[in-house]
Write a protein that holds these residues in place. Structure first.
Motif, mmCIF file in Angstrom:
data_model
loop_
_atom_site.group_PDB
_atom_site.id
_atom_site.type_symbol
_atom_site.label_atom_id
_atom_site.label_comp_id
_atom_site.label_asym_id
_atom_site.label_seq_id
_atom_site.Cartn_x
_atom_site.Cartn_y
_atom_site.Cartn_z
ATOM 1 N N ILE A 1 -0.206 -14.513 7.538
ATOM 2 C CA ILE A 1 -0.206 -14.336 6.077
ATOM 3 C C ILE A 1 -0.987 -13.088 5.684
ATOM 4 C CG2 ILE A 1 -1.114 -15.302 3.913
ATOM 5 C CD1 ILE A 1 -0.356 -18.112 5.107
ATOM 6 N N ILE A 2 -2.137 -12.879 6.299
ATOM 7 C CA ILE A 2 -2.965 -11.720 5.947
ATOM 8 C C ILE A 2 -2.270 -10.419 6.332
ATOM 9 C CG2 ILE A 2 -5.124 -10.519 6.519
ATOM 10 C CD1 ILE A 2 -6.403 -13.380 6.594
ATOM 11 N N SER A 3 -1.770 -10.333 7.556
ATOM 12 C CA SER A 3 -1.135 -9.079 7.990
ATOM 13 C C SER A 3 0.151 -8.800 7.226
ATOM 14 C CB SER A 3 -0.880 -9.095 9.494
ATOM 15 O OG SER A 3 -0.048 -10.179 9.840
ATOM 16 N N THR A 4 1.024 -9.803 7.129
ATOM 17 C CA THR A 4 2.293 -9.564 6.424
ATOM 18 C C THR A 4 2.072 -9.390 4.919
ATOM 19 O OG1 THR A 4 2.773 -11.941 6.320
ATOM 20 C CG2 THR A 4 3.729 -10.713 8.151
ATOM 21 N N GLY A 5 1.098 -10.116 4.374
ATOM 22 C CA GLY A 5 0.770 -9.931 2.958
ATOM 23 C C GLY A 5 0.294 -8.516 2.677
ATOM 24 N N SER A 6 -0.533 -7.987 3.560
ATOM 25 C CA SER A 6 -1.023 -6.613 3.370
ATOM 26 C C SER A 6 0.129 -5.617 3.458
ATOM 27 C CB SER A 6 -2.118 -6.277 4.391
ATOM 28 O OG SER A 6 -1.581 -6.096 5.693
ATOM 29 N N LEU A 7 1.095 -5.912 4.326
ATOM 30 C CA LEU A 7 2.240 -5.004 4.464
ATOM 31 C C LEU A 7 3.218 -5.143 3.298
ATOM 32 C CD1 LEU A 7 2.794 -5.409 8.290
ATOM 33 C CD2 LEU A 7 1.978 -3.349 7.108
ATOM 34 N N LEU A 8 3.263 -6.310 2.671
ATOM 35 C CA LEU A 8 4.086 -6.453 1.472
ATOM 36 C C LEU A 8 3.500 -5.646 0.314
ATOM 37 C CD1 LEU A 8 5.001 -10.257 1.585
ATOM 38 C CD2 LEU A 8 6.561 -8.310 1.862
ATOM 39 N N ILE A 9 2.174 -5.641 0.237
ATOM 40 C CA ILE A 9 1.508 -4.877 -0.832
ATOM 41 C C ILE A 9 1.544 -3.382 -0.529
ATOM 42 C CG2 ILE A 9 -0.699 -4.484 -2.019
ATOM 43 C CD1 ILE A 9 -1.321 -7.496 -1.427
ATOM 44 N N TRP A 10 1.285 -3.035 0.729
ATOM 45 C CA TRP A 10 1.267 -1.631 1.168
ATOM 46 C C TRP A 10 2.216 -1.466 2.350
ATOM 47 C CZ3 TRP A 10 -3.546 -4.217 0.558
ATOM 48 C CH2 TRP A 10 -4.266 -3.830 -0.576
ATOM 49 N N PRO A 11 3.519 -1.329 2.106
ATOM 50 C CA PRO A 11 4.504 -1.270 3.197
ATOM 51 C C PRO A 11 4.234 -0.166 4.232
ATOM 52 C CG PRO A 11 5.606 -1.455 1.088
ATOM 53 C CD PRO A 11 4.146 -1.246 0.798
ATOM 54 N N ASN A 12 3.661 0.931 3.799
ATOM 55 C CA ASN A 12 3.366 2.027 4.724
ATOM 56 C C ASN A 12 1.904 2.030 5.172
ATOM 57 O OD1 ASN A 12 6.002 3.042 4.552
ATOM 58 N ND2 ASN A 12 5.500 4.014 2.598
ATOM 59 N N GLY A 13 1.165 1.015 4.774
ATOM 60 C CA GLY A 13 -0.247 0.946 5.105
ATOM 61 C C GLY A 13 -1.106 1.288 3.908
ATOM 62 N N MET A 14 -2.307 0.722 3.860
ATOM 63 C CA MET A 14 -3.223 0.938 2.731
ATOM 64 C C MET A 14 -3.589 2.406 2.553
ATOM 65 S SD MET A 14 -5.997 -2.088 3.211
ATOM 66 C CE MET A 14 -5.441 -3.679 3.752
ATOM 67 N N PHE A 15 -3.631 3.130 3.653
ATOM 68 C CA PHE A 15 -4.119 4.508 3.616
ATOM 69 C C PHE A 15 -3.019 5.522 3.894
ATOM 70 C CE2 PHE A 15 -7.566 1.633 4.767
ATOM 71 C CZ PHE A 15 -8.469 1.901 3.743
ATOM 72 N N ALA A 16 -1.774 5.134 3.623
ATOM 73 C CA ALA A 16 -0.637 6.020 3.872
ATOM 74 C C ALA A 16 -0.732 7.318 3.078
ATOM 75 C CB ALA A 16 0.674 5.313 3.565
ATOM 76 N N SER A 17 -1.352 7.271 1.909
ATOM 77 C CA SER A 17 -1.454 8.476 1.075
ATOM 78 C C SER A 17 -2.329 9.533 1.743
ATOM 79 C CB SER A 17 -1.995 8.133 -0.309
ATOM 80 O OG SER A 17 -3.301 7.592 -0.191
ATOM 81 N N MET A 18 -3.206 9.129 2.664
ATOM 82 C CA MET A 18 -4.025 10.103 3.400
ATOM 83 C C MET A 18 -3.154 10.980 4.291
ATOM 84 S SD MET A 18 -7.258 7.811 4.749
ATOM 85 C CE MET A 18 -7.299 8.801 6.217
ATOM 86 N N VAL A 19 -2.073 10.408 4.775
ATOM 87 C CA VAL A 19 -1.239 11.090 5.750
ATOM 88 C C VAL A 19 -0.271 12.051 5.077
ATOM 89 C CG1 VAL A 19 0.426 10.715 7.607
ATOM 90 C CG2 VAL A 19 -1.433 9.102 7.274
ATOM 91 N N MET A 20 0.165 11.720 3.863
ATOM 92 C CA MET A 20 1.188 12.520 3.174
ATOM 93 C C MET A 20 0.659 13.781 2.601
ATOM 94 S SD MET A 20 3.230 9.506 1.365
ATOM 95 C CE MET A 20 4.023 8.260 2.329
#
Length: 193
Positions: free
Chosen positions: A174-193
């Motif tokens: 629930i925790i891992s999939t829930g986090s991916l539902l909220i942030w599909p590319n990861g919480m810190f994906a904006s750092m990479v872009m």
């Protein structure tokens, strides 16, 4: 333990379920009497304390650069959430470990605390296995079997009941999939872009 037939049907069902779980717990725990089995699962459990996951996490930035750093950040947050949740549940639900409650069940390793519900090792293992599989798909074939072995080790070593492990795995999912539902590319994906 004998069943009282005058109990309500639901209570009879729970008594049967408890007996089945205890029987399964005892059978798995008896596997630990074999030195090779005990040492193997003690090693798995010890690696599941974090060594395995931290080592893999340290490799991600080296192999994936900024994407690896972002993935490790996401996993760190969900890992801390797992610790917070299972700590609170253990301290509120206070289910004693099987080896404490039952003479037939032996502790084949030292416990980290007194309580067993839910399994924190399993919760973290499933959480990390799912996230590693998403952020670095080639690791799926390594992390998923390892998470399963961690879960199994906890019962074999006498630290947890099967339901502790099942609930830990469910919460980790629930925790891992829930986090991916909220942030599909990861919480810190904006750092990479």
């Amino acid at each position: 333990m004998e069943l009282n037939k005058s109990l309500p049907r639901s209570e009879l069902w729970f008594n049967k379920a408890d007996r089945f779980e205890l029987s399964l717990c005892q059978r798995l725990n008896r596997m630990g009497r074999y030195t090779s089995v005990r040492l193997f699962f003690k090693s798995i459990s010890r690696l599941g304390d974090g060594v395995f996951w931290y080592t893999l996490a340290l490799l991600l930035p080296l192999t994936m650069g900024m994407e690896g750093i972002a993935a490790v950040g996401h996993m760190t947050i969900t890992g801390l959430l797992c610790v917070a949740i299972y700590s609170q549940l253990k301290n509120r639900l206070v289910r004693q470990r099987p080896f404490i409650s039952w003479d037939e069940i032996r502790a084949h390793t030292a416990p980290l605390d007194l309580y067993s519900f839910p399994s924190g090792h399993t919760m973290n293992a499933v959480n990390f296995a799912i996230l590693f599989s998403v952020f670095c798909p080639p690791l799926f074939w390594l992390v998923m079997p390892f998470a399963l072995l961690v879960a199994l080790s906890r019962v074999i070593l006498g630290m947890h009941y099967p339901t502790d492990v099942l609930v830990g795995a469910t919460l980790g999912t629930i925790i891992s999939t829930g986090s991916l539902l909220i942030w599909p590319n990861g919480m810190f994906a904006s750092m990479v872009m």
